[in-house]
Design a protein around this motif. Structure first.
Motif, PDB file in Angstrom:
ATOM      1  N   UNK A 121       0.832  -1.324   0.012  1.00  0.00           N
ATOM      2  CA  UNK A 121       0.161  -0.080   0.039  1.00  0.00           C
ATOM      3  C   UNK A 121       0.890   1.088   0.122  1.00  0.00           C
ATOM      4  N   UNK A 122       2.225   1.135   0.413  1.00  0.00           N
ATOM      5  CA  UNK A 122       2.792   2.376   0.583  1.00  0.00           C
ATOM      6  C   UNK A 122       3.020   3.019  -0.838  1.00  0.00           C
ATOM      7  N   UNK A 123       2.920   2.332  -1.770  1.00  0.00           N
ATOM      8  CA  UNK A 123       3.485   3.086  -3.225  1.00  0.00           C
ATOM      9  C   UNK A 123       2.142   3.356  -3.865  1.00  0.00           C
ATOM     10  N   UNK A 209       1.866   6.642   9.809  1.00  0.00           N
ATOM     11  CA  UNK A 209       1.160   5.550  10.118  1.00  0.00           C
ATOM     12  C   UNK A 209       0.571   4.887   8.985  1.00  0.00           C
ATOM     13  N   UNK A 210      -0.447   5.749   8.468  1.00  0.00           N
ATOM     14  CA  UNK A 210      -1.502   5.329   7.285  1.00  0.00           C
ATOM     15  C   UNK A 210      -0.966   4.856   6.140  1.00  0.00           C
ATOM     16  N   UNK A 211       0.540   5.559   5.790  1.00  0.00           N
ATOM     17  CA  UNK A 211       1.008   5.297   4.631  1.00  0.00           C
ATOM     18  C   UNK A 211       2.082   4.058   4.807  1.00  0.00           C
ATOM     19  N   UNK A 212       3.012   4.031   5.872  1.00  0.00           N
ATOM     20  CA  UNK A 212       4.285   2.942   5.715  1.00  0.00           C
ATOM     21  C   UNK A 212       4.006   2.409   7.066  1.00  0.00           C
ATOM     22  N   UNK A 213       3.002   2.325   7.841  1.00  0.00           N
ATOM     23  CA  UNK A 213       2.829   1.518   9.094  1.00  0.00           C
ATOM     24  C   UNK A 213       3.439   1.719  10.429  1.00  0.00           C
ATOM     25  N   UNK A 221      11.493   4.964   5.611  1.00  0.00           N
ATOM     26  CA  UNK A 221      11.587   6.313   6.312  1.00  0.00           C
ATOM     27  C   UNK A 221      12.081   7.405   5.518  1.00  0.00           C
ATOM     28  N   UNK A 222      13.109   7.208   5.261  1.00  0.00           N
ATOM     29  CA  UNK A 222      13.919   8.184   4.439  1.00  0.00           C
ATOM     30  C   UNK A 222      13.301   8.190   2.866  1.00  0.00           C
TER      31      UNK A 222
END
Length: 303
Positions: A121-123, A209-213, A221-222
């Motif tokens: 989901x991150x992308x 949190x919603x994007x990368x958990x 994170x970077x």
């Protein structure tokens, strides 16, 4: 006679409204990272139209009259912490403002990260953002815009997505599905309104949190801390923030401004002493109501 005039007026109004078009980003069988699920899109109207659980991402195109058109277009990414889209407040209202200046406004209804209906989901928001600008560029002639005058604007988490697009436009985050994906995904200019930029100490925790958990790796994170992703190719950038923003600290804009400056890029920044977070066009605030005009002045300076 009055009935005939009324009919003519309705026809004219209908023709005017016809220029506002909603287009899907993908066909139903080609939506990247999509998982079939029972999740349904939700629309809630209470002063602001909040859209969540987007399943079919779209662009909604608002065009000025051809007589007034400048040839520019701006894709608009509403905010909402990657949990909802403030679709009118930071979307369609902004598009109408651009129309009043002869600029095409394109509201992007992008998918929000979901563990139910998406894989990796991150992308997903970046995937939709890249596709959206390619779709607009591919339809430049139809929309009466110039393909090298297509910019973006994003607010809050939408500002994070816009800055992600502005720094990751060359990355292949999905497999091409048609000729539209041969178009460049690089914005020609970029505006960021009270944006989430960093996923470091100064971040908005909800968006992160919603994007990368909850437990992302340092590399992830970077990757999504966009002040660390600025290059010489990052588009000219306009930044807008309020010093008293307690939701997304003003340091986010300051970090991005410095990063662009350090790379020799072009950046303009307007920091207001008051305004808080999520003020949209700021029309009811004497201190903020002219920020849109300052942005238009900046866009004109790029011509």
């Amino acid at each position: 006679m009055k009935n005939i005039l009324l009919l003519l007026m309705l026809v004219v109004m209908g023709n005017t409204a016809a220029q506002d078009t909603i287009m899907p980003l993908w066909t139903k069988d080609e939506i990247p990272n999509q998982i079939k699920s029972l999740e349904k899109e939700v629309h809630e109207q209470n002063e602001i139209l909040r859209i969540s659980k987007v399943q079919v991402p779209t662009i909604e195109v608002y065009l000025p009259s051809k007589r007034d058109a400048t040839g520019e277009a701006v894709l608009i990414f509403p905010g909402g912490g990657y949990g909802i889209l403030a679709y009118d407040w930071e979307g369609t209202d902004i598009a109408k403002f651009f129309n009043s200046k002869g600029i095409a406004g394109v509201v992007v209804k992008y998918r929000l990260p979901s563990d139910v209906s998406q894989k990796d989901k991150r992308y997903v928001p970046l995937i939709d953002a890249q596709r959206a600008i390619r779709l607009v560029r591919n339809n430049a002639e139809k929309f009466n815009v110039e393909s090298d005058k297509i910019g973006i604007i994003g607010f809050s988490a939408g500002g994070h997505l816009a800055s992600t697009l502005g720094t990751h436009f060359n990355e292949k985050v999905y497999k091409a599905v048609d000729d539209i994906d041969n178009e460049s995904a690089r914005p020609d200019f970029m505006s960021l309104g009270y944006p989430v930029i960093s996923f470091g100490e100064m971040t908005h925790q909800g968006s992160k949190k919603n994007l990368i958990g909850e437990n992302p790796t340092i590399d992830i994170v970077d990757y999504f801390s966009n002040e660390k992703q600025v290059t010489e190719q990052t588009p000219p950038t306009f930044l807008l923030h309020a010093t008293d923003d307690t939701v997304v600290p003003v340091e986010n804009s300051l970090l991005f401004y410095k990063a662009v400056k350090d790379k020799g890029g072009s950046a303009t920044m307007h920091i207001y002493p008051k305004g808080g977070h999520g003020f949209g066009l700021g029309l009811h605030d004497e201190h903020l109501k002219d920020w849109g005009e300052r942005m238009i002045d900046w866009i004109v300076s790029l011509r």
